[in-house]
Scaffold this motif. Structure first.
Motif, PDB file in Angstrom:
ATOM      1  N   GLY A 142      56.540  34.838 -66.149  1.00  0.00           N
ATOM      2  CA  GLY A 142      55.203  34.564 -65.662  1.00  0.00           C
ATOM      3  C   GLY A 142      54.149  35.313 -66.452  1.00  0.00           C
ATOM      4  O   GLY A 142      54.452  35.976 -67.460  1.00  0.00           O
ATOM      5  N   SER A 143      52.923  35.217 -65.993  1.00  0.00           N
ATOM      6  CA  SER A 143      51.829  35.911 -66.662  1.00  0.00           C
ATOM      7  C   SER A 143      50.885  36.484 -65.622  1.00  0.00           C
ATOM      8  O   SER A 143      50.927  36.080 -64.448  1.00  0.00           O
ATOM      9  CB  SER A 143      51.071  34.954 -67.589  1.00  0.00           C
ATOM     10  N   LEU A 144      50.073  37.405 -66.051  1.00  0.00           N
ATOM     11  CA  LEU A 144      49.050  37.944 -65.168  1.00  0.00           C
ATOM     12  C   LEU A 144      47.901  38.489 -65.990  1.00  0.00           C
ATOM     13  O   LEU A 144      48.029  38.706 -67.194  1.00  0.00           O
ATOM     14  CB  LEU A 144      49.612  39.018 -64.245  1.00  0.00           C
ATOM     15  N   THR A 145      46.788  38.688 -65.317  1.00  0.00           N
ATOM     16  CA  THR A 145      45.610  39.271 -65.939  1.00  0.00           C
ATOM     17  C   THR A 145      45.163  40.471 -65.128  1.00  0.00           C
ATOM     18  O   THR A 145      44.913  40.358 -63.929  1.00  0.00           O
ATOM     19  CB  THR A 145      44.455  38.252 -66.012  1.00  0.00           C
ATOM     20  N   LEU A 146      45.105  41.592 -65.787  1.00  0.00           N
ATOM     21  CA  LEU A 146      44.604  42.813 -65.181  1.00  0.00           C
ATOM     22  C   LEU A 146      43.139  42.979 -65.549  1.00  0.00           C
ATOM     23  O   LEU A 146      42.736  42.665 -66.672  1.00  0.00           O
ATOM     24  CB  LEU A 146      45.395  44.021 -65.667  1.00  0.00           C
ATOM     25  N   SER A 147      42.361  43.495 -64.620  1.00  0.00           N
ATOM     26  CA  SER A 147      40.957  43.735 -64.874  1.00  0.00           C
ATOM     27  C   SER A 147      40.605  45.181 -64.590  1.00  0.00           C
ATOM     28  O   SER A 147      41.234  45.826 -63.739  1.00  0.00           O
ATOM     29  CB  SER A 147      40.093  42.826 -63.994  1.00  0.00           C
ATOM     30  N   CYS A 148      39.620  45.663 -65.304  1.00  0.00           N
ATOM     31  CA  CYS A 148      39.151  47.029 -65.127  1.00  0.00           C
ATOM     32  C   CYS A 148      37.630  46.973 -65.098  1.00  0.00           C
ATOM     33  O   CYS A 148      37.003  46.568 -66.080  1.00  0.00           O
ATOM     34  CB  CYS A 148      39.644  47.899 -66.268  1.00  0.00           C
ATOM     35  N   GLY A 208      52.120  40.111 -79.372  1.00  0.00           N
ATOM     36  CA  GLY A 208      52.377  38.680 -79.277  1.00  0.00           C
ATOM     37  C   GLY A 208      52.420  38.150 -77.863  1.00  0.00           C
ATOM     38  O   GLY A 208      52.482  36.927 -77.657  1.00  0.00           O
ATOM     39  N   ARG A 209      52.398  39.037 -76.882  1.00  0.00           N
ATOM     40  CA  ARG A 209      52.444  38.612 -75.481  1.00  0.00           C
ATOM     41  C   ARG A 209      51.234  39.071 -74.691  1.00  0.00           C
ATOM     42  O   ARG A 209      51.108  38.781 -73.500  1.00  0.00           O
ATOM     43  CB  ARG A 209      53.694  39.165 -74.779  1.00  0.00           C
ATOM     44  N   GLY A 210      50.369  39.823 -75.341  1.00  0.00           N
ATOM     45  CA  GLY A 210      49.240  40.383 -74.619  1.00  0.00           C
ATOM     46  C   GLY A 210      47.923  40.150 -75.335  1.00  0.00           C
ATOM     47  O   GLY A 210      47.877  40.019 -76.562  1.00  0.00           O
ATOM     48  N   SER A 269      54.679  35.820 -70.662  1.00  0.00           N
ATOM     49  CA  SER A 269      56.140  35.947 -70.806  1.00  0.00           C
ATOM     50  C   SER A 269      56.630  37.299 -70.317  1.00  0.00           C
ATOM     51  O   SER A 269      57.321  38.029 -71.033  1.00  0.00           O
ATOM     52  CB  SER A 269      56.540  35.740 -72.283  1.00  0.00           C
ATOM     53  N   LEU A 270      56.278  37.616 -69.099  1.00  0.00           N
ATOM     54  CA  LEU A 270      56.605  38.927 -68.546  1.00  0.00           C
ATOM     55  C   LEU A 270      58.096  39.159 -68.461  1.00  0.00           C
ATOM     56  O   LEU A 270      58.880  38.236 -68.186  1.00  0.00           O
ATOM     57  CB  LEU A 270      55.963  39.076 -67.173  1.00  0.00           C
ATOM     58  N   LYS A 271      58.478  40.419 -68.694  1.00  0.00           N
ATOM     59  CA  LYS A 271      59.875  40.844 -68.668  1.00  0.00           C
ATOM     60  C   LYS A 271      60.042  41.941 -67.618  1.00  0.00           C
ATOM     61  O   LYS A 271      59.071  42.617 -67.272  1.00  0.00           O
ATOM     62  CB  LYS A 271      60.271  41.407 -70.037  1.00  0.00           C
ATOM     63  N   PRO A 272      61.247  42.157 -67.153  1.00  0.00           N
ATOM     64  CA  PRO A 272      61.461  43.244 -66.186  1.00  0.00           C
ATOM     65  C   PRO A 272      60.975  44.597 -66.716  1.00  0.00           C
ATOM     66  O   PRO A 272      60.472  45.422 -65.943  1.00  0.00           O
ATOM     67  CB  PRO A 272      62.973  43.227 -65.974  1.00  0.00           C
ATOM     68  N   GLU A 273      61.096  44.809 -68.015  1.00  0.00           N
ATOM     69  CA  GLU A 273      60.667  46.090 -68.582  1.00  0.00           C
ATOM     70  C   GLU A 273      59.149  46.250 -68.624  1.00  0.00           C
ATOM     71  O   GLU A 273      58.644  47.311 -68.992  1.00  0.00           O
ATOM     72  CB  GLU A 273      61.247  46.284 -69.991  1.00  0.00           C
ATOM     73  N   ASP A 274      58.414  45.219 -68.256  1.00  0.00           N
ATOM     74  CA  ASP A 274      56.966  45.349 -68.117  1.00  0.00           C
ATOM     75  C   ASP A 274      56.578  45.974 -66.783  1.00  0.00           C
ATOM     76  O   ASP A 274      55.398  46.278 -66.554  1.00  0.00           O
ATOM     77  CB  ASP A 274      56.288  43.979 -68.246  1.00  0.00           C
ATOM     78  N   VAL A 327      52.354  46.712 -61.438  1.00  0.00           N
ATOM     79  CA  VAL A 327      52.910  45.420 -61.831  1.00  0.00           C
ATOM     80  C   VAL A 327      54.424  45.504 -61.691  1.00  0.00           C
ATOM     81  O   VAL A 327      55.052  46.421 -62.237  1.00  0.00           O
ATOM     82  CB  VAL A 327      52.531  45.064 -63.284  1.00  0.00           C
ATOM     83  N   THR A 328      54.981  44.577 -60.958  1.00  0.00           N
ATOM     84  CA  THR A 328      56.428  44.530 -60.767  1.00  0.00           C
ATOM     85  C   THR A 328      56.925  43.153 -61.176  1.00  0.00           C
ATOM     86  O   THR A 328      56.482  42.142 -60.636  1.00  0.00           O
ATOM     87  CB  THR A 328      56.801  44.804 -59.301  1.00  0.00           C
ATOM     88  N   VAL A 329      57.843  43.129 -62.139  1.00  0.00           N
ATOM     89  CA  VAL A 329      58.391  41.876 -62.641  1.00  0.00           C
ATOM     90  C   VAL A 329      59.832  41.756 -62.181  1.00  0.00           C
ATOM     91  O   VAL A 329      60.650  42.644 -62.449  1.00  0.00           O
ATOM     92  CB  VAL A 329      58.312  41.817 -64.171  1.00  0.00           C
TER      93      VAL A 329
END
Length: 127
Positions: A16-22, A65-67, A84-89, A123-125
């Protein structure tokens, strides 16, 4: 004193994907270095993306390449999209602003060199 507030974290499935904002406090004009860091459980905080005053971006290998990092000077908002989120994210993600010293022209600097921090967003993948 600049205050930074992150949002957009949550639970996401692998791929999946997500967008973080600050968001910065009022009357803040983005200048200098801005960056996103993350800190997985039990690990050190690491820079994953940065952007300088000219809009030049840099990424850690972990999300290259993913961010996509971006900023909106008018809106005082810094964003990080990760695809392309991974568990290690899985980590707590923080935004940071203003380097306290020159780091060879790079904004992808150690956390100790950043002055202002947000409180983080988790963030939990999961598979």
């Amino acid at each position: 004193q600049v205050q930074l507030v992150e949002s957009g974290g949550g639970a996401v499935q692998v791929g999946g994907s997500l967008t973080l904002s600050c968001a910065a406090s009022r009357d803040t004009y983005w200048s200098g270095c801005l960056a996103w860091f993350r800190q997985p459980p039990g690990q050190d905080r690491e820079a994953v993306a940065s952007i300088d005053s000219n809009g030049v971006t840099a990424y850690a290998n972990s999300i290259q390449g993913r961010g996509t990092i971006s900023k909106d000077n008018a809106g005082n908002t810094l964003a990080l999209q990760i695809f392309s989120l991974k568990p290690e994210d899985t980590a707590m993600y923080y935004c940071a602003a203003e380097l306290t010293q020159y780091f060879g022209g790079s904004c992808l600097a150690p956390p100790s060199l950043y002055r202002y921090w947000g409180q983080g967003t988790q963030v939990t993948v999961s598979p």
